[in-house]
Design an enzyme around this catalytic site. Structure first.
Site, PDB file in Angstrom:
ATOM      1  N   LYS A 198       1.377  -1.388  -0.118  1.00 25.33           N
ATOM      2  CA  LYS A 198       0.215   0.162   0.082  1.00 25.33           C
ATOM      3  C   LYS A 198       0.928   1.077  -0.443  1.00 25.33           C
ATOM      4  CE  LYS A 198      -3.980   2.231   3.125  1.00 25.33           C
ATOM      5  NZ  LYS A 198      -4.620   1.858   3.144  1.00 25.33           N
ATOM      6  N   LYS A 250      -1.735  -1.192  -3.726  1.00 21.12           N
ATOM      7  CA  LYS A 250      -2.892  -0.636  -3.747  1.00 21.12           C
ATOM      8  C   LYS A 250      -2.157   1.228  -3.880  1.00 21.12           C
ATOM      9  CE  LYS A 250      -6.436   1.891  -0.528  1.00 21.12           C
ATOM     10  NZ  LYS A 250      -6.041   1.781   1.032  1.00 21.12           N
TER      11      LYS A 250
HETATM   12  C1  PBG Z   1      -7.222   2.633   5.601  1.00 16.71           C
HETATM   13  C2  PBG Z   1      -7.440   3.215   4.101  1.00 16.71           C
HETATM   14  C3  PBG Z   1      -7.804   4.005   2.723  1.00 16.71           C
HETATM   15  C4  PBG Z   1      -7.862   3.381   1.997  1.00 16.71           C
HETATM   16  C5  PBG Z   1      -8.422   2.434   2.352  1.00 16.71           C
HETATM   17  N1  PBG Z   1      -7.685   1.748   3.873  1.00 16.71           N
HETATM   18  C6  PBG Z   1      -7.111   5.563   3.043  1.00 16.71           C
HETATM   19  C7  PBG Z   1      -5.815   6.087   3.580  1.00 16.71           C
HETATM   20  O1  PBG Z   1      -4.938   4.918   3.682  1.00 16.71           O
HETATM   21  O2  PBG Z   1      -5.422   6.885   3.157  1.00 16.71           O
HETATM   22  C8  PBG Z   1      -8.203   4.297   1.044  1.00 16.71           C
HETATM   23  C9  PBG Z   1      -9.491   3.840  -0.206  1.00 16.71           C
HETATM   24  C10 PBG Z   1      -9.228   4.338  -1.693  1.00 16.71           C
HETATM   25  O3  PBG Z   1      -9.059   5.659  -1.361  1.00 16.71           O
HETATM   26  O4  PBG Z   1     -10.662   4.680  -2.087  1.00 16.71           O
HETATM   27  N2  PBG Z   1      -6.330   3.078   5.946  1.00 16.71           N
END
Ligand code: PBG
Length: 325
Positions: A198, A250
């Site tokens: 991520k 992601k």
């Molecule tokens: C929580 C999380 C996030 C997203 C999914 N889980 C936000 C982040 O990490 O700032 C983002 C999902 C999206 O942008 O559609 N940590």
């Protein structure tokens, strides 16, 4: 190298008609592959539209049963659940309370549609008053203190009836800690969908408004540098070694190279997350007449499959369910 070239070889032969093209199409997207992310807020009467994500709302907790029944009736088979908590504190304790919004929402969703797979996003940014994904000590998110809380949250979600736990906090060792915590609580069969690679991405901008977790600063001390490819593979490989049942990349479209390399490196099911910013780009560009939304959505989902994704998290999943691919 082909042994025979033009004029013997003509690739257009197989493109002549829709039926021929269908016969040689290499990838397909079905509702078995799609997961719909949803936002549920406690203490509100009406749905709250998310301005930066046209068509997406925060669902009031009290409407959840009806909404979930509709989502399932449309043909969606799995949802990723995000809660908007009104009881934020420094550590995000609402997330591990058996009567907190997360536990209530999981129960309501499972009661409304027992066959719908409910995946619990497991993180703290929606539950902390500072917006970071864990316990903050001396200006940093404390990795090991957060692991303890993540395990409490996961067990709470499991007890509420979640089908899959999906940790997205990007703490080191979180898969091992959750596996141990869940096993100790008797949930040895609970699958872990790791948000394994991520990135600290600007593409999450609209999500933070949707989930009510804007923060001062950034998440670069725990999420990955978007410029790193080898490290991206290490992140996922470590999660596999720690016992993850799924791996994820992601955001999605800007990181297809990672997805494709990871496909070669693992036998686990792979998930791609088409995140909020990707959704917003498509919606706003289509609204401006730049392209055809329906075609773009299918092209992007197909690209995830081609790159090696088994599953795709997409805010368009319900549209696909209604319209067909
Ligand atoms: C929580 C999380 C996030 C997203 C999914 N889980 C936000 C982040 O990490 O700032 C983002 C999902 C999206 O942008 O559609 N940590």
């Amino acid at each position: 190298m082909p042994t025979s070239l033009f004029p013997h070889v003509r690739l257009r032969r197989l493109r002549k008609t829709p039926a021929l093209r269908d016969l040689v199409r290499e990838n397909a997207v079905t509702m078995n592959d799609l997961i719909l992310p949803i936002f549920v807020e406690e203490g509100i009467d009406d749905p709250v539209p998310v301005d930066s994500m046209p068509g997406i709302v925060r669902i009031p907790e009290k409407n959840l049963a009806k909404e979930i029944k509709g989502i399932y009736a449309d043909g969606v088979k799995a949802v990723m659940l995000f809660c908007v908590s009104h009881k934020k504190d420094a550590v995000g304790s609402d997330a591990w309370k058996p009567d907190g919004v997360l536990a209530r929402v999981i129960k309501r969703a499972k009661d409304a549609a027992p066959e719908l797979v409910v995946i619990a996003d497991t993180c703290f940014c929606e539950y902390t008053d500072h917006g970071h994904c864990g316990v903050v000590r001396e200006g940093q998110v404390d990795n090991d203190a957060t692991l303890v809380n993540l395990a409490r949250q996961a067990v709470n979600s499991a007890q509420a009836g979640a089908d899959i736990i999906a940790p997205s906090a990007m703490m080191d060792g979180q898969i091992a800690a959750l596996r141990q915590g869940l096993d100790d609580a008797g949930f040895t069969d609970m699958p872990l969908m790791a948000y394994s690679t991520k990135f600290a991405s600007a593409f999450y901008g609209p999500f933070r408004a949707a989930a009510g977790c804007e923060l001062k600063g950034d998440r670069k001390a725990y999420q990955m540098d978007p410029f790193n490819g080898r490290e991206a593979l290490r992140e996922s490989m470590l999660d596999e070694a720690e016992g993850a049942d799924f791996l994820m990349v992601k955001p999605g479209l800007p990181y297809l190279d990672i997805l494709s390399k990871l496909r070669e490196a693992t036998l686990l099911p792979l998930v791609a997350y088409q995140v909020s910013g990707e959704y917003a780009m498509i919606k706003f560009a289509a609204a401006a007449g730049a392209f055809d939304e329906k075609r773009i959505v299918r092209e992007t989902l197909g690209a995830f499959k081609r790159a090696g994704a088994d599953l795709i998290l997409s805010y368009f999943a319900r549209d696909i369910a209604r319209e067909g691919f």
